[in-house]
Design a protein around this motif. Structure first.
Motif, mmCIF file in Angstrom:
data_model
loop_
_atom_site.group_PDB
_atom_site.id
_atom_site.type_symbol
_atom_site.label_atom_id
_atom_site.label_comp_id
_atom_site.label_asym_id
_atom_site.label_seq_id
_atom_site.Cartn_x
_atom_site.Cartn_y
_atom_site.Cartn_z
ATOM 1 N N GLY A 83 0.823 -1.199 0.000
ATOM 2 C CA GLY A 83 0.000 0.000 0.000
ATOM 3 C C GLY A 83 0.855 1.244 0.000
ATOM 4 O O GLY A 83 2.060 1.185 0.252
ATOM 5 N N ASN A 84 0.202 2.379 -0.283
ATOM 6 C CA ASN A 84 0.912 3.653 -0.371
ATOM 7 C C ASN A 84 0.924 4.402 0.952
ATOM 8 O O ASN A 84 1.939 4.985 1.317
ATOM 9 N N GLY A 85 -0.225 4.457 1.615
ATOM 10 C CA GLY A 85 -0.313 5.305 2.803
ATOM 11 C C GLY A 85 -1.603 5.048 3.555
ATOM 12 O O GLY A 85 -1.982 3.889 3.761
ATOM 13 N N GLY A 86 -2.289 6.132 3.892
ATOM 14 C CA GLY A 86 -3.462 6.060 4.762
ATOM 15 C C GLY A 86 -4.539 5.097 4.287
ATOM 16 O O GLY A 86 -5.093 4.338 5.081
ATOM 17 N N LEU A 87 -4.827 5.118 2.992
ATOM 18 C CA LEU A 87 -5.898 4.283 2.466
ATOM 19 C C LEU A 87 -5.601 2.800 2.664
ATOM 20 O O LEU A 87 -6.472 2.017 3.050
ATOM 21 N N ASN A 128 1.670 5.660 -6.820
ATOM 22 C CA ASN A 128 1.091 7.010 -6.848
ATOM 23 C C ASN A 128 -0.062 7.115 -5.868
ATOM 24 O O ASN A 128 -0.992 6.344 -5.929
ATOM 25 N N ASP A 129 0.021 8.090 -4.986
ATOM 26 C CA ASP A 129 -1.142 8.368 -4.156
ATOM 27 C C ASP A 129 -1.673 9.722 -4.610
ATOM 28 O O ASP A 129 -0.915 10.598 -5.000
ATOM 29 N N HIS A 130 -2.961 9.891 -4.553
ATOM 30 C CA HIS A 130 -3.566 11.174 -4.934
ATOM 31 C C HIS A 130 -3.240 11.614 -6.354
ATOM 32 O O HIS A 130 -3.108 12.795 -6.620
ATOM 33 N N ASN A 177 -15.371 7.335 -0.454
ATOM 34 C CA ASN A 177 -14.502 8.311 -1.103
ATOM 35 C C ASN A 177 -13.408 8.730 -0.114
ATOM 36 O O ASN A 177 -13.679 8.901 1.078
ATOM 37 N N HIS A 178 -12.173 8.879 -0.602
ATOM 38 C CA HIS A 178 -11.054 9.239 0.288
ATOM 39 C C HIS A 178 -10.391 10.558 -0.062
ATOM 40 O O HIS A 178 -9.387 10.909 0.548
ATOM 41 N N THR A 179 -10.898 11.262 -1.050
ATOM 42 C CA THR A 179 -10.275 12.540 -1.397
ATOM 43 C C THR A 179 -11.206 13.386 -2.246
ATOM 44 O O THR A 179 -12.008 12.844 -3.011
ATOM 45 N N VAL A 180 -11.099 14.700 -2.095
ATOM 46 C CA VAL A 180 -11.833 15.591 -3.003
ATOM 47 C C VAL A 180 -10.870 16.343 -3.926
ATOM 48 O O VAL A 180 -11.291 17.201 -4.695
ATOM 49 N N THR A 234 -16.351 8.312 10.147
ATOM 50 C CA THR A 234 -15.021 8.820 10.491
ATOM 51 C C THR A 234 -14.067 7.643 10.685
ATOM 52 O O THR A 234 -14.404 6.654 11.343
ATOM 53 N N ASN A 235 -12.902 7.751 10.080
ATOM 54 C CA ASN A 235 -11.880 6.701 10.146
ATOM 55 C C ASN A 235 -11.520 6.352 11.587
ATOM 56 O O ASN A 235 -11.798 7.113 12.520
ATOM 57 N N GLY A 236 -10.868 5.232 11.734
ATOM 58 C CA GLY A 236 -10.347 4.829 13.038
ATOM 59 C C GLY A 236 -9.077 4.020 12.850
ATOM 60 O O GLY A 236 -8.700 3.687 11.721
ATOM 61 N N ALA A 294 -8.573 14.451 3.667
ATOM 62 C CA ALA A 294 -9.900 13.885 3.909
ATOM 63 C C ALA A 294 -10.092 13.575 5.393
ATOM 64 O O ALA A 294 -11.092 13.971 5.998
ATOM 65 N N SER A 295 -9.157 12.854 5.960
ATOM 66 C CA SER A 295 -9.269 12.539 7.384
ATOM 67 C C SER A 295 -7.908 12.629 8.058
ATOM 68 O O SER A 295 -7.681 13.411 8.960
ATOM 69 N N GLY A 296 -6.967 11.809 7.556
ATOM 70 C CA GLY A 296 -5.739 11.580 8.295
ATOM 71 C C GLY A 296 -6.028 10.481 9.301
ATOM 72 O O GLY A 296 -7.142 10.390 9.836
ATOM 73 N N THR A 297 -5.070 9.605 9.518
ATOM 74 C CA THR A 297 -5.232 8.574 10.542
ATOM 75 C C THR A 297 -4.027 8.547 11.477
ATOM 76 O O THR A 297 -4.140 8.111 12.620
HETATM 77 C C1 Z16 Z 1 -4.790 7.755 0.356
HETATM 78 O O1 Z16 Z 1 -3.949 7.183 1.225
HETATM 79 C C2 Z16 Z 1 -5.795 8.609 0.792
HETATM 80 C C3 Z16 Z 1 -6.642 9.158 -0.129
HETATM 81 C C4 Z16 Z 1 -6.494 8.867 -1.491
HETATM 82 O O2 Z16 Z 1 -7.326 9.407 -2.364
HETATM 83 C C5 Z16 Z 1 -5.485 8.035 -1.935
HETATM 84 C C6 Z16 Z 1 -4.651 7.490 -1.010
HETATM 85 CL CL1 Z16 Z 1 -3.403 6.424 -1.518
HETATM 86 C C7 Z16 Z 1 -5.940 8.869 2.264
HETATM 87 C C8 Z16 Z 1 -6.333 10.294 2.619
HETATM 88 O O3 Z16 Z 1 -5.431 11.201 2.066
HETATM 89 C C9 Z16 Z 1 -6.341 10.433 4.134
HETATM 90 O O4 Z16 Z 1 -6.779 11.719 4.521
HETATM 91 C C10 Z16 Z 1 -7.243 9.395 4.746
HETATM 92 O O5 Z16 Z 1 -7.117 9.391 6.151
HETATM 93 C C11 Z16 Z 1 -6.900 8.016 4.235
HETATM 94 O O6 Z16 Z 1 -6.893 7.987 2.823
HETATM 95 C C12 Z16 Z 1 -7.870 6.962 4.716
HETATM 96 O O7 Z16 Z 1 -9.185 7.357 4.484
#
Ligand code: Z16
Length: 844
Positions: free
Chosen positions: A133-137, A287-289, A381-384, A489-491, A685-688
């Motif tokens: 995985g890349n990050g938060g998602l 690639n994220d975002h 949805n995870h981003t606007v 809301t994420n957790g 979107a949230s941050g975790t």
């Molecule tokens: C990602 O990690 C997230 C959004 C996205 O469109 C693509 C990727 Cl790879 C993240 C958000 O940036 C973050 O705010 C959020 O906490 C996380 O997804 C889980 O929802």
């Protein structure tokens, strides 16, 4: 009821051969030695730490399998409704420690390996992260699996078994990010179970011919056929037998190679098709975002990503449908037995794929099929951010998935007819809402498809969900009604992100609350009981001592891995996340330079009154993201200069820790006094990780964005440090930048001075950084010039607050105490109850 008939053979013989879950240290050492001897072909003479890790992992895996088997049998018997979590990313990190914690065998294993001459902590360190995985998602998906199993909810994950996870990050002497492959499957992976018998065929290309009988069916044939093979990863719940499954698909050629070409002597052509089949699951896209369109990928790269998405959704759906059909229920009951959660738009092709199966194979009518589809899927949805919304070029979809393009066009036609009926003559609205964006080429808007094909849509924090409703999906809210659009809301899982990464703090909490760990770790609101102890001096001292030891652990880690000496008698200030302009690491590093210049300008006597601080950064940049990479380069070079400056180095140190990972986060987070979550309002979107830091008693410095807002609501605004403009101001500010720009020297002199020092070469060749600095001087899309002064003011408040150490510790305790809401158990129960309509199904 009488005795059930034993399935086959002699029951006693079966039972005598069956293994239970290990309980005693002696069971464990036996299993360990047995695996070392037979599975690994090693003995005491030649078993090193890595081998010992493998033997321990294989012993733990056998325990997991016992529970896994029972859980799956229980599900098959009870046949509850299940949820399927489709995610292209699962950022699992290490497994052994988590498996032992959840099995309740940590102490026993520790004692067992000690008897065999090993130290458990050393063995745990030998495991390589599973970094798919890349990050938060991707990490969110991993936390949700842990919580589903822990809360005994029947959830299966579906993903891809990439040969290579997220790239390994190296930093060159100049400070440039270099990428190296992550061949994580080099060694055998004890946590997966190959299911070589569970396979599906997935088709690409070919042609789709609509039947002439007016049924709307079509015949899709020809093209390439690729096999999907299942690998199952066991997901144990905490303190329960429930052990769920994560099924990862690997691609392989349908036949080894093309025998005709092979016999004709054309070896290259013979293996070419097998290579292209294997390529599908070879690598995680880093690639994220960024939609593929902006990811600097050649056409081939885009096509491979589309093939990944279809390969995975097609195999997963086929598997889900096969399981459902085994129950003998009519297909119209499908939504009563399966809820499919789409983690972002990546699995959206599941919508036209299910339509295709229901219409072309099950021979349902369009309306019957659409009814089933729209009751099965749920979309998160995870981003606007506009550049992150997925779009696929129509000609590419037509080439790779000709039948799906037909279906998408049909969905669009019926959909736009309905919109036209509700809003007659509103052509702009039709163009805005269409699944197809006009242009050259035309593009399929995946978020629109995911939205109209789903039962419900949700964002991942209150503010973000509101932005989804009022910006990117506004028209859809007006058309379908607001009740379809919700928030969860994420957790984060408190098992990994508190008990495992900070066991001393976890023990102190257990001792103080006088509540069993196995209770409060699954009912995190219990942490509130800590509030009563903020006035207990002895408790505060223990709390602070643990933070101090966590800093020392981090310092040791940096010393052994990088050979650098970090001072621990200082405030630890941490920003760790993917590098992105919207996350504003640039704001942080420019703030660090500002602090450095201020310290430099002071007399030694003035300086000695200052707060000592160590600043940590870590994070990866997408390989094609030039500005993000330049930010890393700036951080590394500022660190080089600052850490060598005798005037200031007792007061300010700076580190960029390479190759950020789940495992590195587990060391960094418990050591932090303050962490930074400073995105431009309305962009995160949230941050975790914000939740993880606060759970571990780190305070938060942030903007009024994402889940920061809800954290502040819980812990109280006086326990967080907020700064910066609010979301509603952002649009106006950007308009000002575009049409009434004010020179930076006038608008923000402090920032102008910092930029000038960088340009002038204080941190090496200033010219190198011009493209980065120009993003601020011109356009300043992420509003650094608007937020810099209030950011610096907030940093000063953090310094002041830290000087009153006793009050700081109280804030820290209050923060942890109020983090109960942010357990992923709460989040997953919300999905189960309000979205999927699932029930807890314990193993009986
Ligand atoms: C990602 O990690 C997230 C959004 C996205 O469109 C693509 C990727 Cl790879 C993240 C958000 O940036 C973050 O705010 C959020 O906490 C996380 O997804 C889980 O929802």
């Amino acid at each position: 009821t009488g005795k059930e008939k034993w399935p086959k053979g002699e029951e006693e013989v079966w039972k005598a051969g069956m293994r239970g879950v290990d309980k005693d240290v002696s069971d464990i050492t036996k299993s360990f030695v047995n695996h070392a001897q037979t599975s690994l072909a090693r003995q005491a003479y030649n078993l090193d730490d890595f081998g010992a890790y493998e033997a321990a992992a294989l012993a733990a895996r056998d325990d997991l399998l016992v529970n896994w088997n029972e859980t799956q049998l229980n599900y098959t018997r009870k046949n509850p409704k299940r949820a399927y979590y489709l995610s292209l990313e699962f950022l699992m990190g290490r497994t052994l420690d988590n498996a032992l914690l959840n099995l309740g065998l940590k102490g026993e294993f520790e004692e067992g390996v000690k008897k065999l001459g090993f130290n458990m902590e050393d063995l745990l360190e030998k495991e390589r992260d599973a970094a798919l995985g890349n990050g938060g998602l991707g990490r969110l998906a991993a936390c949700y699996l842990d919580s589903s199993a822990s809360q005994e909810i029947p959830v299966w994950g579906y993903g891809l078994r990439y040969q290579y996870g997220i790239f390994q990050q190296l930093i060159s002497p100049e400070g440039n990010q270099l990428e190296a492959p992550d061949p994580w499957l080099e060694h055998q992976n004890p946590w997966e179970l190959p299911r070589l018998d569970v396979t599906y065929e997935v088709r690409f290309y070919g042609h789709a011919e609509r039947s002439s009988d007016g049924s709307g069916r079509a015949n899709w044939s020809g093209g390439q056929e690729v096999m999907a093979v299942a690998y199952d990863v066991m997901i144990p719940g905490y303190n329960t037998k429930t052990t769920n499954n994560l099924r990862l698909w690997q691609s392989k050629p349908k036949r080894g190679f093309d025998l005709n070409s092979f016999n004709a002597g054309n070896y290259e052509a013979a293996v070419e098709s097998s290579n292209s089949a294997a390529a599908i699951t070879s690598v995680l896209y880093p690639n994220d975002h960024t939609s593929t369109d902006l990811a600097n990928e050649a056409t081939v790269g885009k096509e491979l990503r589309l093939k990944q998405q279809y390969f995975w959704t097609a195999a997963s759906l086929a598997d889900i449908l096969r399981r459902f059909k085994n129950t003998g229920k009519p297909i119209t009951d499908f939504p009563d037995y399966a809820a499919i959660q789409l983690n972002d738009t990546h699995p959206t092709l599941a919508i036209p794929e299910l339509m295709r199966i229901l219409i072309d194979e099950e021979e349902l009518s369009w309306n019957q099929a659409w009814q089933i589809v729209t009751n099965t899927f749920f979309y998160t949805n995870h981003t606007v951010l506009p550049e992150a919304l997925e779009k696929w070029a129509v000609p590419l979809v037509e080439h790779v998935l000709p039948r799906h393009l037909q279906i998408i066009y049909d969905i669009n036609m019926y959909f736009l007819q309905a919109v036209e009926k509700k809003f007659p003559g509103d052509r702009d609205r039709l163009a805005r809402m269409s699944l197809i964006e006009e242009g050259y080429p035309k593009q399929v808007r995946m978020a629109h498809l995911a939205c109209i094909g789903s039962r419900k849509v949700n964002g991942v924090a209150e503010l973000h969900s509101e932005l989804v409703r009022t910006t990117i999906l506004k028209d859809f809210v007006e058309f379908e009604g607001v009740s379809k659009f919700g928030n969860v809301t994420n957790g984060v899982t408190p098992r990994r992100w508190l008990d495992q990464c900070n066991h001393e703090l976890s023990d102190l909490i257990t001792k103080t609350l006088k509540i069993e760990k196995k209770v409060w770790l699954k009912d995190l609101a219990k942490l509130e009981g800590l509030l009563a102890f903020t006035e207990d001096k002895n408790f505060r001292e223990q709390w602070a001592a643990i933070k101090q030891r966590n800093k020392e652990r981090l310092a040791r880690h940096v010393q052994t891995t990088l050979g650098l000496t970090v001072r621990t008698d200082a405030m630890f200030d941490v920003q760790i996340k993917r590098l992105h302009e919207y996350k504003r690491q640039t704001l942080n590093i420019l703030g660090v330079i500002h602090r450095y210049l201020t310290l430099k300008s002071m007399t030694p006597a003035e300086r000695s009154k200052c707060n000592r601080k160590v600043v940590f950064f870590a994070g990866k940049a997408a390989p094609a993201y030039y500005i993000a990479k330049l930010t890393i380069r700036l951080i590394v070079n500022v660190a080089r200069v600052i850490n060598a400056d005798a005037d200031t180095k007792d007061f300010l140190q700076l580190y960029f820790l390479p190759d950020y990972s789940v495992s590195l986060a587990e060391v960094l987070i418990p050591a932090s006094d303050i962490s930074q979550h400073i995105s431009t309002a309305g962009t995160e979107a949230s941050g975790t990780s914000n939740m993880k830091f606060c759970l571990n008693g780190g305070l938060l410095l942030g903007t009024v964005d994402g889940a920061n807002i809800e954290i502040a609501e819980e812990v109280g605004e006086n326990n967080v440090f907020f700064f910066g403009h609010l979301t509603p101001a952002v649009e106006d500010l950007r308009y000002q930048h575009a049409y009434h720009p004010v020179p930076i020297e006038q608008k923000c002199p402090a920032l102008a001075k910092v930029l000038n020092e960088v340009s002038a070469g204080m941190f090496g060749d200033g010219g190198v950084y011009e493209p980065l600095l120009n993003t601020i001087r011109q356009g300043d899309y992420y509003l650094l010039t608007d937020d810099f002064d209030s950011y610096i003011a907030a940093l000063a408040m953090v310094d002041d607050a830290y000087l009153d150490r006793d009050e700081w510790i109280k804030k820290s305790i209050r923060t942890t105490a109020k983090m109960g809401k942010f357990s992923s158990d709460r989040a997953i129960l919300e999905y189960a109850e309000s979205y999927w309509n699932l029930e807890q199904t314990p193993v009986s």
